[in-house]
Design a protein around this motif. Structure first.
Motif, PDB file in Angstrom:
ATOM      1  N   ILE A  40       0.859  -1.197   0.000  1.00 12.68           N
ATOM      2  CA  ILE A  40       0.000   0.000   0.000  1.00 12.68           C
ATOM      3  C   ILE A  40       0.899   1.252   0.000  1.00 12.68           C
ATOM      4  CG2 ILE A  40      -2.031   1.058   1.063  1.00 12.68           C
ATOM      5  CD1 ILE A  40      -2.223  -1.453   2.857  1.00 12.68           C
ATOM      6  N   PRO A  41       1.557   1.538  -1.105  1.00 18.58           N
ATOM      7  CA  PRO A  41       2.500   2.662  -1.132  1.00 18.58           C
ATOM      8  C   PRO A  41       1.853   4.039  -1.022  1.00 18.58           C
ATOM      9  CG  PRO A  41       2.239   1.738  -3.319  1.00 18.58           C
ATOM     10  CD  PRO A  41       1.486   0.834  -2.375  1.00 18.58           C
ATOM     11  N   ASN A  42       0.560   4.131  -1.248  1.00 18.67           N
ATOM     12  CA  ASN A  42      -0.108   5.434  -1.212  1.00 18.67           C
ATOM     13  C   ASN A  42      -0.773   5.727   0.131  1.00 18.67           C
ATOM     14  OD1 ASN A  42      -2.073   3.522  -1.537  1.00 18.67           O
ATOM     15  ND2 ASN A  42      -3.294   4.713  -2.981  1.00 18.67           N
ATOM     16  N   SER A  43      -0.371   5.026   1.178  1.00 18.74           N
ATOM     17  CA  SER A  43      -0.936   5.258   2.507  1.00 18.74           C
ATOM     18  C   SER A  43      -0.080   6.254   3.294  1.00 18.74           C
ATOM     19  CB  SER A  43      -1.028   3.946   3.293  1.00 18.74           C
ATOM     20  OG  SER A  43      -1.355   4.222   4.641  1.00 18.74           O
ATOM     21  N   VAL A  44      -0.619   7.435   3.490  1.00 19.10           N
ATOM     22  CA  VAL A  44       0.090   8.465   4.273  1.00 19.10           C
ATOM     23  C   VAL A  44       0.321   7.960   5.696  1.00 19.10           C
ATOM     24  CG1 VAL A  44      -0.079  10.803   5.216  1.00 19.10           C
ATOM     25  CG2 VAL A  44      -0.806  10.351   2.869  1.00 19.10           C
ATOM     26  N   ARG A  45      -0.665   7.291   6.241  1.00 15.20           N
ATOM     27  CA  ARG A  45      -0.549   6.799   7.619  1.00 15.20           C
ATOM     28  C   ARG A  45       0.611   5.813   7.776  1.00 15.20           C
ATOM     29  NH1 ARG A  45      -5.278   3.978  11.204  1.00 15.20           N
ATOM     30  NH2 ARG A  45      -4.172   4.059  13.172  1.00 15.20           N
ATOM     31  N   LEU A  46       0.766   4.894   6.818  1.00 17.23           N
ATOM     32  CA  LEU A  46       1.881   3.944   6.880  1.00 17.23           C
ATOM     33  C   LEU A  46       3.226   4.653   6.761  1.00 17.23           C
ATOM     34  CD1 LEU A  46       0.596   0.894   4.776  1.00 17.23           C
ATOM     35  CD2 LEU A  46       0.994   0.989   7.252  1.00 17.23           C
ATOM     36  N   TRP A  47       3.308   5.626   5.859  1.00 22.33           N
ATOM     37  CA  TRP A  47       4.555   6.381   5.721  1.00 22.33           C
ATOM     38  C   TRP A  47       4.892   7.113   7.013  1.00 22.33           C
ATOM     39  CZ3 TRP A  47       8.210   5.775   2.279  1.00 22.33           C
ATOM     40  CH2 TRP A  47       7.902   5.283   1.007  1.00 22.33           C
ATOM     41  N   LYS A  48       3.888   7.771   7.606  1.00 29.35           N
ATOM     42  CA  LYS A  48       4.131   8.520   8.848  1.00 29.35           C
ATOM     43  C   LYS A  48       4.572   7.589   9.977  1.00 29.35           C
ATOM     44  CE  LYS A  48       2.725  12.305   9.893  1.00 29.35           C
ATOM     45  NZ  LYS A  48       3.373  13.531  10.233  1.00 29.35           N
ATOM     46  N   GLU A  49       3.934   6.447  10.102  1.00 36.27           N
ATOM     47  CA  GLU A  49       4.310   5.483  11.149  1.00 36.27           C
ATOM     48  C   GLU A  49       5.735   4.988  10.927  1.00 36.27           C
ATOM     49  OE1 GLU A  49       2.716   4.528  13.923  1.00 36.27           O
ATOM     50  OE2 GLU A  49       1.061   5.877  13.477  1.00 36.27           O
ATOM     51  N   THR A  50       6.088   4.739   9.687  1.00 33.66           N
ATOM     52  CA  THR A  50       7.438   4.275   9.363  1.00 33.66           C
ATOM     53  C   THR A  50       8.467   5.343   9.692  1.00 33.66           C
ATOM     54  OG1 THR A  50       6.508   2.919   7.586  1.00 33.66           O
ATOM     55  CG2 THR A  50       8.875   3.285   7.542  1.00 33.66           C
ATOM     56  N   VAL A  51       8.183   6.570   9.331  1.00 37.14           N
ATOM     57  CA  VAL A  51       9.090   7.690   9.617  1.00 37.14           C
ATOM     58  C   VAL A  51       9.243   7.888  11.122  1.00 37.14           C
ATOM     59  CG1 VAL A  51       9.335  10.206   9.445  1.00 37.14           C
ATOM     60  CG2 VAL A  51       8.706   8.871   7.426  1.00 37.14           C
ATOM     61  N   ASN A  52       8.159   7.751  11.857  1.00 36.80           N
ATOM     62  CA  ASN A  52       8.206   7.953  13.311  1.00 36.80           C
ATOM     63  C   ASN A  52       9.108   6.953  14.021  1.00 36.80           C
ATOM     64  OD1 ASN A  52       6.522  10.163  13.227  1.00 36.80           O
ATOM     65  ND2 ASN A  52       4.674   8.987  13.636  1.00 36.80           N
ATOM     66  N   LEU A  53       9.380   5.822  13.410  1.00 38.55           N
ATOM     67  CA  LEU A  53      10.258   4.824  14.018  1.00 38.55           C
ATOM     68  C   LEU A  53      11.740   5.118  13.801  1.00 38.55           C
ATOM     69  CD1 LEU A  53       8.397   1.476  13.227  1.00 38.55           C
ATOM     70  CD2 LEU A  53       8.514   2.689  15.406  1.00 38.55           C
ATOM     71  N   GLU A  54      12.025   6.040  12.906  1.00 37.51           N
ATOM     72  CA  GLU A  54      13.427   6.363  12.621  1.00 37.51           C
ATOM     73  C   GLU A  54      14.033   7.178  13.760  1.00 37.51           C
ATOM     74  OE1 GLU A  54      15.327   5.151  10.328  1.00 37.51           O
ATOM     75  OE2 GLU A  54      13.645   4.072   9.440  1.00 37.51           O
ATOM     76  N   SER A  55      15.223   6.789  14.177  1.00 32.25           N
ATOM     77  CA  SER A  55      15.889   7.507  15.272  1.00 32.25           C
ATOM     78  C   SER A  55      16.735   8.669  14.759  1.00 32.25           C
ATOM     79  CB  SER A  55      16.748   6.549  16.092  1.00 32.25           C
ATOM     80  OG  SER A  55      17.686   5.903  15.252  1.00 32.25           O
ATOM     81  N   SER A  56      17.117   8.616  13.502  1.00 32.49           N
ATOM     82  CA  SER A  56      17.928   9.704  12.961  1.00 32.49           C
ATOM     83  C   SER A  56      17.100  10.576  12.017  1.00 32.49           C
ATOM     84  CB  SER A  56      19.164   9.152  12.231  1.00 32.49           C
ATOM     85  OG  SER A  56      18.947   9.017  10.868  1.00 32.49           O
ATOM     86  N   ALA A  57      17.320  11.865  12.124  1.00 29.83           N
ATOM     87  CA  ALA A  57      16.604  12.812  11.259  1.00 29.83           C
ATOM     88  C   ALA A  57      16.980  12.591   9.797  1.00 29.83           C
ATOM     89  CB  ALA A  57      16.904  14.243  11.685  1.00 29.83           C
ATOM     90  N   ALA A  58      18.220  12.205   9.551  1.00 32.68           N
ATOM     91  CA  ALA A  58      18.669  11.977   8.175  1.00 32.68           C
ATOM     92  C   ALA A  58      17.892  10.823   7.534  1.00 32.68           C
ATOM     93  CB  ALA A  58      20.164  11.686   8.144  1.00 32.68           C
ATOM     94  N   ASP A  59      17.711   9.733   8.279  1.00 30.48           N
ATOM     95  CA  ASP A  59      16.944   8.598   7.751  1.00 30.48           C
ATOM     96  C   ASP A  59      15.477   8.965   7.563  1.00 30.48           C
ATOM     97  OD1 ASP A  59      19.224   7.045   7.700  1.00 30.48           O
ATOM     98  OD2 ASP A  59      18.782   6.006   9.579  1.00 30.48           O
ATOM     99  N   ALA A  60      14.949   9.747   8.488  1.00 25.78           N
ATOM    100  CA  ALA A  60      13.561  10.197   8.372  1.00 25.78           C
ATOM    101  C   ALA A  60      13.387  11.065   7.123  1.00 25.78           C
ATOM    102  CB  ALA A  60      13.143  10.963   9.620  1.00 25.78           C
ATOM    103  N   ARG A  61      14.361  11.937   6.852  1.00 20.76           N
ATOM    104  CA  ARG A  61      14.309  12.779   5.652  1.00 20.76           C
ATOM    105  C   ARG A  61      14.287  11.927   4.386  1.00 20.76           C
ATOM    106  NH1 ARG A  61      18.540  15.514   7.895  1.00 20.76           N
ATOM    107  NH2 ARG A  61      17.874  17.276   9.114  1.00 20.76           N
ATOM    108  N   ILE A  62      15.137  10.903   4.363  1.00 28.30           N
ATOM    109  CA  ILE A  62      15.205  10.021   3.187  1.00 28.30           C
ATOM    110  C   ILE A  62      13.858   9.344   2.959  1.00 28.30           C
ATOM    111  CG2 ILE A  62      16.238   7.890   2.295  1.00 28.30           C
ATOM    112  CD1 ILE A  62      18.857   8.808   3.735  1.00 28.30           C
ATOM    113  N   LEU A  63      13.280   8.821   4.026  1.00 26.17           N
ATOM    114  CA  LEU A  63      11.963   8.175   3.906  1.00 26.17           C
ATOM    115  C   LEU A  63      10.896   9.151   3.435  1.00 26.17           C
ATOM    116  CD1 LEU A  63      11.643   5.768   6.953  1.00 26.17           C
ATOM    117  CD2 LEU A  63      11.488   5.188   4.546  1.00 26.17           C
ATOM    118  N   LEU A  64      10.909  10.353   4.001  1.00 24.05           N
ATOM    119  CA  LEU A  64       9.906  11.349   3.605  1.00 24.05           C
ATOM    120  C   LEU A  64      10.099  11.780   2.156  1.00 24.05           C
ATOM    121  CD1 LEU A  64       9.648  13.381   6.898  1.00 24.05           C
ATOM    122  CD2 LEU A  64       7.774  12.174   5.759  1.00 24.05           C
ATOM    123  N   ALA A  65      11.339  11.852   1.715  1.00 26.19           N
ATOM    124  CA  ALA A  65      11.594  12.186   0.309  1.00 26.19           C
ATOM    125  C   ALA A  65      10.992  11.114  -0.604  1.00 26.19           C
ATOM    126  CB  ALA A  65      13.086  12.336   0.060  1.00 26.19           C
TER     127      ALA A  65
END
Length: 100
Positions: A40-65
């Motif tokens: 389900i690549p078009n789920s904003v909720r899944l993306w946000k949950e995945t990003v929230n698990l990242e401990s580094s801001a750099a990894d979170a940025r990559i996921l959000l990109a």
């Protein structure tokens, strides 16, 4: 049981989130959520949950990109990316979001 359900109802965000919640290890949670994003690549909720698990801001940025490439019209994802940036970079991100 839940793993079986996920295989049969792979398009249910709630079921994927429940499967991730059952995992105790962060790496396992990330693995479940990334698998969910394959289904389900078009789920904003899944993306946000995945990003929230990242401990580094750099990894979170990559996921959000990646997320905004898949869902370019998501205001929530653009704002989340802007919040991780410096004020100057955040402005550039928001300008890019307006063009999307």
């Amino acid at each position: 049981v839940l793993a079986n359900t996920v295989q049969h109802v792979g398009q249910s965000v709630k079921i994927w989130l429940a499967a991730a919640d059952l995992e105790h290890d962060i790496k396992a949670k990330k693995r479940v959520l990334r698998k969910a994003l394959e289904h389900i690549p078009n789920s904003v909720r899944l993306w946000k949950e995945t990003v929230n698990l990242e401990s580094s801001a750099a990894d979170a940025r990559i996921l959000l990109a990646c997320a905004i490439e898949v869902i370019p019209l998501s205001v929530k994802l653009w704002l989340a990316l802007a919040q991780l940036e410096t004020p100057e970079r955040a402005k550039a991100v928001l300008i890019k979001a307006r063009r999307a």
